[in-house]
Design a protein around this motif. Structure first.
Motif, PDB file in Angstrom:
ATOM      1  N   GLY B 159      46.472   4.690  69.528  1.00  0.00           N
ATOM      2  CA  GLY B 159      45.764   3.435  69.769  1.00  0.00           C
ATOM      3  C   GLY B 159      46.067   2.384  68.720  1.00  0.00           C
ATOM      4  N   PRO B 160      45.710   1.131  69.052  1.00  0.00           N
ATOM      5  CA  PRO B 160      46.082   0.005  68.193  1.00  0.00           C
ATOM      6  C   PRO B 160      45.281  -0.037  66.894  1.00  0.00           C
ATOM      7  N   CYS B 161      45.802  -0.754  65.927  1.00  0.00           N
ATOM      8  CA  CYS B 161      45.073  -0.974  64.676  1.00  0.00           C
ATOM      9  C   CYS B 161      44.162  -2.183  64.854  1.00  0.00           C
ATOM     10  N   GLY B 162      43.443  -2.524  63.806  1.00  0.00           N
ATOM     11  CA  GLY B 162      42.502  -3.640  63.880  1.00  0.00           C
ATOM     12  C   GLY B 162      43.185  -4.997  63.928  1.00  0.00           C
ATOM     13  N   GLY B 163      44.488  -5.018  63.687  1.00  0.00           N
ATOM     14  CA  GLY B 163      45.188  -6.301  63.646  1.00  0.00           C
ATOM     15  C   GLY B 163      45.653  -6.786  65.017  1.00  0.00           C
ATOM     16  N   SER B 164      45.510  -5.906  66.028  1.00  0.00           N
ATOM     17  CA  SER B 164      45.971  -6.275  67.364  1.00  0.00           C
ATOM     18  C   SER B 164      45.008  -7.279  67.983  1.00  0.00           C
ATOM     19  N   SER B 165      45.548  -8.444  68.437  1.00  0.00           N
ATOM     20  CA  SER B 165      44.619  -9.360  69.109  1.00  0.00           C
ATOM     21  C   SER B 165      45.316 -10.086  70.247  1.00  0.00           C
ATOM     22  N   ALA B 166      44.587 -10.202  71.330  1.00  0.00           N
ATOM     23  CA  ALA B 166      45.098 -10.818  72.557  1.00  0.00           C
ATOM     24  C   ALA B 166      46.467 -10.261  72.934  1.00  0.00           C
ATOM     25  N   GLY B 167      46.630  -8.958  72.724  1.00  0.00           N
ATOM     26  CA  GLY B 167      47.868  -8.319  73.146  1.00  0.00           C
ATOM     27  C   GLY B 167      49.018  -8.502  72.183  1.00  0.00           C
ATOM     28  N   LYS B 168      48.764  -9.181  71.048  1.00  0.00           N
ATOM     29  CA  LYS B 168      49.851  -9.419  70.097  1.00  0.00           C
ATOM     30  C   LYS B 168      49.609  -8.626  68.811  1.00  0.00           C
ATOM     31  N   CYS B 169      50.718  -8.350  68.130  1.00  0.00           N
ATOM     32  CA  CYS B 169      50.682  -7.577  66.886  1.00  0.00           C
ATOM     33  C   CYS B 169      50.253  -8.477  65.726  1.00  0.00           C
ATOM     34  N   GLU B 170      49.701  -7.873  64.692  1.00  0.00           N
ATOM     35  CA  GLU B 170      49.288  -8.694  63.542  1.00  0.00           C
ATOM     36  C   GLU B 170      50.482  -9.336  62.835  1.00  0.00           C
ATOM     37  N   LEU B 171      51.699  -8.877  63.148  1.00  0.00           N
ATOM     38  CA  LEU B 171      52.882  -9.497  62.540  1.00  0.00           C
ATOM     39  C   LEU B 171      53.045 -10.938  63.011  1.00  0.00           C
ATOM     40  N   GLY B 172      52.522 -11.257  64.193  1.00  0.00           N
ATOM     41  CA  GLY B 172      52.650 -12.630  64.667  1.00  0.00           C
ATOM     42  C   GLY B 172      52.699 -12.697  66.177  1.00  0.00           C
ATOM     43  N   PRO B 173      52.538 -13.900  66.714  1.00  0.00           N
ATOM     44  CA  PRO B 173      52.416 -14.070  68.167  1.00  0.00           C
ATOM     45  C   PRO B 173      53.694 -13.731  68.925  1.00  0.00           C
ATOM     46  N   GLU B 174      54.827 -13.655  68.198  1.00  0.00           N
ATOM     47  CA  GLU B 174      56.065 -13.349  68.940  1.00  0.00           C
ATOM     48  C   GLU B 174      56.279 -11.841  69.099  1.00  0.00           C
ATOM     49  N   VAL B 175      55.403 -11.030  68.501  1.00  0.00           N
ATOM     50  CA  VAL B 175      55.569  -9.577  68.611  1.00  0.00           C
ATOM     51  C   VAL B 175      54.463  -8.998  69.502  1.00  0.00           C
ATOM     52  N   ASP B 176      54.882  -8.328  70.566  1.00  0.00           N
ATOM     53  CA  ASP B 176      53.890  -7.676  71.419  1.00  0.00           C
ATOM     54  C   ASP B 176      53.274  -6.498  70.681  1.00  0.00           C
ATOM     55  N   CYS B 177      51.981  -6.274  70.903  1.00  0.00           N
ATOM     56  CA  CYS B 177      51.358  -5.054  70.379  1.00  0.00           C
ATOM     57  C   CYS B 177      51.804  -3.907  71.273  1.00  0.00           C
ATOM     58  N   ALA B 178      52.460  -2.909  70.685  1.00  0.00           N
ATOM     59  CA  ALA B 178      52.971  -1.790  71.477  1.00  0.00           C
ATOM     60  C   ALA B 178      51.825  -1.100  72.204  1.00  0.00           C
ATOM     61  N   TRP B 179      50.680  -1.041  71.571  1.00  0.00           N
ATOM     62  CA  TRP B 179      49.567  -0.337  72.205  1.00  0.00           C
ATOM     63  C   TRP B 179      48.983  -1.113  73.373  1.00  0.00           C
ATOM     64  N   GLN B 180      49.066  -2.434  73.323  1.00  0.00           N
ATOM     65  CA  GLN B 180      48.676  -3.225  74.491  1.00  0.00           C
ATOM     66  C   GLN B 180      49.620  -2.888  75.648  1.00  0.00           C
ATOM     67  N   LEU B 181      50.916  -2.791  75.332  1.00  0.00           N
ATOM     68  CA  LEU B 181      51.903  -2.472  76.375  1.00  0.00           C
ATOM     69  C   LEU B 181      51.635  -1.074  76.944  1.00  0.00           C
ATOM     70  N   ILE B 182      51.280  -0.147  76.058  1.00  0.00           N
ATOM     71  CA  ILE B 182      51.016   1.219  76.511  1.00  0.00           C
ATOM     72  C   ILE B 182      49.797   1.226  77.436  1.00  0.00           C
ATOM     73  N   ILE B 183      48.756   0.531  77.015  1.00  0.00           N
ATOM     74  CA  ILE B 183      47.526   0.504  77.827  1.00  0.00           C
ATOM     75  C   ILE B 183      47.794  -0.149  79.191  1.00  0.00           C
ATOM     76  N   ASP B 184      48.497  -1.275  79.172  1.00  0.00           N
ATOM     77  CA  ASP B 184      48.812  -1.959  80.441  1.00  0.00           C
ATOM     78  C   ASP B 184      49.559  -1.025  81.379  1.00  0.00           C
ATOM     79  N   ARG B 185      50.483  -0.311  80.810  1.00  0.00           N
ATOM     80  CA  ARG B 185      51.339   0.572  81.602  1.00  0.00           C
ATOM     81  C   ARG B 185      50.524   1.762  82.134  1.00  0.00           C
ATOM     82  N   LEU B 186      49.693   2.346  81.259  1.00  0.00           N
ATOM     83  CA  LEU B 186      48.884   3.486  81.707  1.00  0.00           C
ATOM     84  C   LEU B 186      47.927   3.049  82.818  1.00  0.00           C
ATOM     85  N   LYS B 187      47.387   1.844  82.687  1.00  0.00           N
ATOM     86  CA  LYS B 187      46.501   1.316  83.729  1.00  0.00           C
ATOM     87  C   LYS B 187      47.261   1.187  85.043  1.00  0.00           C
TER      88      LYS B 187
END
Ligand code: SF4
Ligand code: SF4
Lengths: 289, 222
Positions: B159-187
């Motif tokens: 699961g994602p860390c606390g830095g994940s927001s609105a589907g993006k990684c805490e590194l910045g808006p250009e990086v997708d949160c991998a866990w958001q992608l995983i959740i979307d896909r599992l859904k």
């Protein structure tokens, strides 16, 4: 007098290795240290030696410091990246720990957590340089520190290991010296002659070398090392001597005592004794010196 | 594929000081597809080198060659008759190909013409993205075929860390949160119960923790 001052004054220094506990039971470690306090100048505290998980060297060294003893804290590149290493070094200095021994650390596959991911963000040489930077008041990102630590730092050498080139070892020592290392701990030495080719190649001769004397525990251990540990050489005479001895443990202690004496008389400034968990034998060894 | 990037020519040039004959050696596989070390790039680098050498007043013969694969001894052997004519080789294959060329020709200096970056794929022409880190113990069955090792900045497996927001990684808006992608896909797969399952602490010994790796297949060994 601190370890650094004693070495500078040319006094022979005895170091004893004290493994931190695997757990929080620190009393035995502190008891060993108290019993040795008068005869041993400083305690070498390994950082998860052989990649076996234990209390960190920082914690154990701090506990020794609180008891008024002088620790030499190992700093290891295996488990921490540059942030953690520098942060722990600042913490160590603030806790009164001033002696360091920089090591690369053995690969996790050799320890008890062989699935662990190793870090190795910095190498031992780079870590020595980073320590120099901290002492000059700058971290690795070039940012100024509020208060700089001041360490007495050593490193390891493979001098005395069979199968290593003496030229390369001497060069390595010179390089680490330029990076700030002031003393060099060797692997366990059973035959002091093996150090000579490196000593001959060093400007300062044996003055920066701290040979290790390892307490053997049994004939089996000696044979095992001879067969399987390529960087330690045990002469056949030592093995035969153990074979013949009626009381093997006593003989092991005697071999260690003679080893320390031989190195002292050759003029090494210090010797480190490692017992691999047999710290209770240390008083017997130091008494006999 | 293995994705690589061309090295700046200023980095390569000093290595060739004193060389009177240089072979630029490409590879027809991954590095051709990612446009870093195929026949086209070999031609471009060779021309640029010729120009620079001429400017320096040096007479250097620059040869061009692109092998089918540099990570294959069979194709590397094709160089046996010509390699002696060169003082140095600049290989545009990935790090594997560069090393294999050097291993095959031990007395020939071989220099890298590319930086080998990762295993990935093209998102669009000119954009490549990392997808796998070769961790040696594939988890994709548990994560809806989205790799948390390669695509989560912290390699988090549960699961994602606390830095994940609105589907993006805490590194910045250009990086997708991998866990958001995983959740979307599992859904999308109707398999959210997989998300609840804990993945055990990872065995990194299959990754690099156990030192350099080898795969040995006794059944196909010659
Ligand atoms: S050498 Fe590298 S680039 Fe060429 S085929 Fe092999 S893996 Fe791909
Ligand atoms: S889990 Fe490991 S093997 Fe599978 S895609 Fe990710 S990095 Fe590659």
């Amino acid at each position: 007098m601190s370890l650094k001052e004693k070495l500078a004054a040319g006094e022979f220094v005895l170091l004893a290795e004290l493994e931190p506990p695997k757990g929080v039971h620190v009393a035995p470690m502190l008891d060993h240290a108290r019993r040795l306090k008068e005869r041993v100048e400083a305690f070498l505290v390994p950082e998860m030696h052989q990649a076996v998980m234990r209390m960190s060297a920082l914690g154990a060294a701090f506990l020794l410091r609180q008891e008024g003893m002088e620790p030499v804290m190992q700093v290891c590149c295996r488990d921490r990246n540059r942030l953690a290493l520098q942060g722990d070094l600042l913490a160590a200095f603030a806790c009164g720990i001033e002696n360091l021994l920089v090591v690369s650390g053995e690969d996790p596959s050799l320890g008890d957590h062989h699935r662990a991911r190793a870090v190795y963000d910095l190498s031992a040489l780079e870590l020595l340089e980073a320590i120099g930077g901290l002492e000059r008041g700058r971290d690795l990102a070039g940012v100024d520190l509020e208060g700089a630590p001041r360490f007495f730092t050593g490193a390891t050498t493979q001098a005395g290991s069979p199968g290593r080139s003496a030229e390369l070892e001497a060069e390595d020592i010179a390089q680490r010296m330029r990076a700030g290392a002031r003393f060099f701990l060797t692997p366990p030495i059973f035959d002091p002659e093996l150090l000579e080719p490196v000593v001959r190649r060093l400007d300062q001769g044996r003055q920066a070398l701290v040979p290790t004397v390892l307490l053997l525990k049994s004939l089996g251990m000696a044979r095992y090392i001879e067969r399987n540990v390529p960087h330690i050489r045990i002469p056949p005479e030592t093995i035969e001597r153990l074979q013949r001895a009626p009381d093997k443990v006593r003989e092991c202690v005697q071999i260690a005592v003679e080893g320390i004496r031989a190195l002292r008389s050759r003029g090494y400034p210090a010797v480190a004794v490692a017992t691999l968990g047999w710290e209770d034998k240390l008083p017997e060894i130091v008494e006999a010196l | 594929m293995i994705v690589a990037e061309r090295k700046p020519i200023e980095e390569i040039l000093p290595w060739l000081e004193g060389a009177r004959s240089v072979l630029v050696l490409g590879c027809n596989e991954c590095v051709t597809v990612c446009e870093a070390g195929g026949k086209k790039e070999v031609g471009m680098l060779a021309s640029a080198l010729r120009l620079l050498f001429a400017k320096e007043g040096r007479e250097v013969n620059v040869g061009e060659r692109t092998l089918e694969r540099q990570c294959d001894p069979e194709y590397l052997d094709e160089l046996r008759d010509t390699i002696d004519a060169y003082d140095a080789v600049v290989s545009l294959a990935c790090g594997v190909g560069i090393q294999f060329t050097a291993e095959r020709y031990p007395s020939k200096p071989v220099y890298p013409g590319v930086n080998t970056c990762f295993m990935g794929a093209a998102l669009e022409r000119g954009v490549w993205a990392e997808r796998c880190q070769g961790c040696g113990q594939c988890l994709l069955a548990l994560t809806g075929a989205v790799c948390p090792v390669a695509r989560c900045a912290k390699r988090l497996l549960n699961g994602p860390c606390g830095g994940s927001s609105a589907g993006k990684c805490e590194l910045g808006p250009e990086v997708d949160c991998a866990w958001q992608l995983i959740i979307d896909r599992l859904k999308a797969l109707g398999r959210m119960e997989d998300y609840e399952r804990l993945i055990p602490v990872k065995d990194w010994s299959k990754d690099r923790a156990g030192g350099p790796r080898k795969v040995v297949r006794e059944d196909v060994r010659s």
